[in-house]
Design a protein around this motif. Structure first.
Motif, PDB file in Angstrom:
ATOM      1  N   ASP A  41       0.850  -1.176   0.000  1.00 27.91           N
ATOM      2  CA  ASP A  41       0.000   0.000   0.000  1.00 27.91           C
ATOM      3  C   ASP A  41       0.893   1.236   0.000  1.00 27.91           C
ATOM      4  OD1 ASP A  41      -2.271  -1.576   0.152  1.00 27.91           O
ATOM      5  OD2 ASP A  41      -2.520  -1.332   2.315  1.00 27.91           O
ATOM      6  N   ARG A  55      -8.544  11.552   6.860  1.00 27.19           N
ATOM      7  CA  ARG A  55      -7.985  10.582   5.918  1.00 27.19           C
ATOM      8  C   ARG A  55      -8.809  10.563   4.640  1.00 27.19           C
ATOM      9  NH1 ARG A  55      -9.889   5.579   7.103  1.00 27.19           N
ATOM     10  NH2 ARG A  55     -11.288   6.190   5.440  1.00 27.19           N
ATOM     11  N   THR A  56      -8.110  10.467   3.516  1.00 25.85           N
ATOM     12  CA  THR A  56      -8.741  10.351   2.209  1.00 25.85           C
ATOM     13  C   THR A  56      -8.452   8.963   1.652  1.00 25.85           C
ATOM     14  OG1 THR A  56      -8.558  12.706   1.703  1.00 25.85           O
ATOM     15  CG2 THR A  56      -8.789  11.207  -0.163  1.00 25.85           C
ATOM     16  N   ASP A  57      -9.485   8.325   1.150  1.00 27.00           N
ATOM     17  CA  ASP A  57      -9.355   7.041   0.468  1.00 27.00           C
ATOM     18  C   ASP A  57      -8.961   7.327  -0.984  1.00 27.00           C
ATOM     19  OD1 ASP A  57      -9.639   4.595  -0.734  1.00 27.00           O
ATOM     20  OD2 ASP A  57     -11.667   4.207   0.005  1.00 27.00           O
ATOM     21  N   SER A  60      -8.877   1.709  -4.161  1.00 25.04           N
ATOM     22  CA  SER A  60      -8.415   0.351  -3.903  1.00 25.04           C
ATOM     23  C   SER A  60      -8.476  -0.439  -5.193  1.00 25.04           C
ATOM     24  CB  SER A  60      -9.297  -0.319  -2.840  1.00 25.04           C
ATOM     25  OG  SER A  60      -9.081  -1.708  -2.815  1.00 25.04           O
ATOM     26  N   ALA A  65     -14.199   0.311  -0.348  1.00 29.46           N
ATOM     27  CA  ALA A  65     -14.141   1.578   0.370  1.00 29.46           C
ATOM     28  C   ALA A  65     -13.562   1.353   1.762  1.00 29.46           C
ATOM     29  CB  ALA A  65     -15.534   2.184   0.473  1.00 29.46           C
ATOM     30  N   LEU A  66     -12.728   2.269   2.219  1.00 31.39           N
ATOM     31  CA  LEU A  66     -12.156   2.167   3.548  1.00 31.39           C
ATOM     32  C   LEU A  66     -13.200   2.531   4.599  1.00 31.39           C
ATOM     33  CD1 LEU A  66      -8.715   3.918   2.974  1.00 31.39           C
ATOM     34  CD2 LEU A  66      -9.122   1.484   3.241  1.00 31.39           C
ATOM     35  N   ASP A  70     -10.466   3.148  10.368  1.00 30.84           N
ATOM     36  CA  ASP A  70      -9.578   2.027  10.093  1.00 30.84           C
ATOM     37  C   ASP A  70      -8.358   2.112  11.010  1.00 30.84           C
ATOM     38  OD1 ASP A  70      -8.178   4.110   9.009  1.00 30.84           O
ATOM     39  OD2 ASP A  70      -7.811   3.156   7.085  1.00 30.84           O
ATOM     40  N   LEU A  93      -4.500   7.372   1.579  1.00 32.25           N
ATOM     41  CA  LEU A  93      -4.158   5.946   1.568  1.00 32.25           C
ATOM     42  C   LEU A  93      -4.600   5.303   0.261  1.00 32.25           C
ATOM     43  CD1 LEU A  93      -3.232   3.275   2.809  1.00 32.25           C
ATOM     44  CD2 LEU A  93      -5.392   3.183   4.077  1.00 32.25           C
ATOM     45  N   LYS A  94      -3.641   4.760  -0.459  1.00 32.71           N
ATOM     46  CA  LYS A  94      -3.889   3.991  -1.674  1.00 32.71           C
ATOM     47  C   LYS A  94      -3.752   2.517  -1.339  1.00 32.71           C
ATOM     48  CE  LYS A  94      -4.268   2.955  -6.114  1.00 32.71           C
ATOM     49  NZ  LYS A  94      -5.528   3.115  -6.853  1.00 32.71           N
ATOM     50  N   LYS A  95      -4.898   1.791  -1.353  1.00 33.99           N
ATOM     51  CA  LYS A  95      -4.896   0.378  -1.002  1.00 33.99           C
ATOM     52  C   LYS A  95      -4.590  -0.479  -2.222  1.00 33.99           C
ATOM     53  CE  LYS A  95      -5.780  -1.625   2.151  1.00 33.99           C
ATOM     54  NZ  LYS A  95      -4.844  -2.173   3.204  1.00 33.99           N
ATOM     55  N   ASP A 109      -0.232  -0.835   7.277  1.00 35.57           N
ATOM     56  CA  ASP A 109      -0.575   0.588   7.147  1.00 35.57           C
ATOM     57  C   ASP A 109      -0.427   1.289   8.491  1.00 35.57           C
ATOM     58  OD1 ASP A 109      -1.233   0.040   4.502  1.00 35.57           O
ATOM     59  OD2 ASP A 109      -3.394  -0.051   4.880  1.00 35.57           O
TER      60      ASP A 109
END
Length: 284
Positions: A41, A55-57, A60, A65-66, A70, A93-95, A109
């Motif tokens: 990640d 936090r920004t998602d 993924s 969706a986060l 988390d 965060l890039k999953k 993470d």
């Protein structure tokens, strides 16, 4: 320092996972070798002066969706509280590591967040205190703070650094996931595997540390999720000996040489991965 970008959080594979007992409080005692791989990640951290943690998602690869709370957000709040800082952070965060896979994505993470925020906020907790925060977040988080491959015991808190030979692996994550709690609650779970030793692991009679032991969670996981067995069968068709990592549903196999793989079902994730020499944040 106003920002830290492109922080890597690598996945792990459990080369084996033995359950050797159970504590009175219900926590399971384990032995395992945790190995870092180059399926990662990516996190970005931007300093906030107002003390808020947001936090920004960033998306993924599995289109998941986060959740609002988390492990990354919980890790940031725990460090903020423990350090007493008035600073905050915005996290992107890039999953890429799939969830419910047994690959430790959320735990990795969280560990990368703890390491990066110490630098961004200019705080430095004693190692024992940081490890206590990590264990409070999840059993796998302390490992990801350790900096490399490790022999892991207890409930995840006893960590011995370990060198492993460079190797390549095929990692398969079927579409179906597995909740960890359902496996550990199963009455069919074997909880009395004989205790192993690091020396015995290193001197594996088969000549390869990648063939040592087994995963005690695998039989229960296969009963709960047929795709685990289907993924292992797919690896067997490639003449590879697979096993499950962690609590699944991902499986993997040591790939002794470069090879072409048969086509897998379209909703599975299949990657060729290498193990890492060290955690990308080792020394932070």
């Amino acid at each position: 320092m106003k920002a830290i970008y492109d922080v890597a959080a690598p996945a792990k594979l459990n080369l084996f996972l033995h359950i050797t007992g159970r504590r009175p409080d219900g926590y399971h005692l384990l032995q395992s070798v945790f190995m870092l791989i180059d399926w990662c990640d990516t996190l970005h951290f931007e300093l906030r002066q107002d003390g808020r943690i947001t936090r920004t998602d960033l998306g993924s690869e599995a289109s998941e969706a986060l959740p609002a709370e988390d492990l990354v957000v919980r890790a940031a709040r725990a460090l903020q509280h423990a350090s007493g800082t008035a600073l905050g952070v915005h996290i992107g965060l890039k999953k890429r590591i799939p969830s419910q896979a047994g690959m430790g994505g959320g735990s990795s993470d969280a560990a990368s967040c703890l390491l990066a925020l110490q630098r961004l906020w200019g705080v430095r907790l004693p190692a024992a205190q940081l490890q206590a925060i990590a264990l409070g977040l999840g059993a796998d988080v302390p490992f990801f703070l350790s900096g490399g491959h490790a022999w892991v015991e207890g409930v995840g808190e006893k960590i011995t650094p370990l060198a492993l030979p460079a190797a390549r692996f095929v990692v398969v994550k079927p579409a179906a996931g597995l909740p960890t709690d359902a496996i550990f609650r199963s009455p069919g779970l074997k909880r009395d595997t004989e205790t192993a030793t690091i020396r015995g692991f290193a001197a594996n009679a088969n000549g390869s540390v990648y063939e040592f032991g087994h995963n005690d969670l695998q039989p229960v996981a296969q009963a709960l999720c047929p795709q685990v067995g289907q993924s292992l069968d797919w690896l067997s068709m490639q003449h590879l000996q697979g096993r499950m990592t962690g609590s699944g549903s991902a499986v993997f196999a040591h790939m002794p040489h470069e090879m072409e793989l048969a086509v897998a079902p379209g909703d599975w994730q299949v990657r060729k991965c290498s193990n890492l020499d060290a955690h990308p944040l080792a020394g932070w």
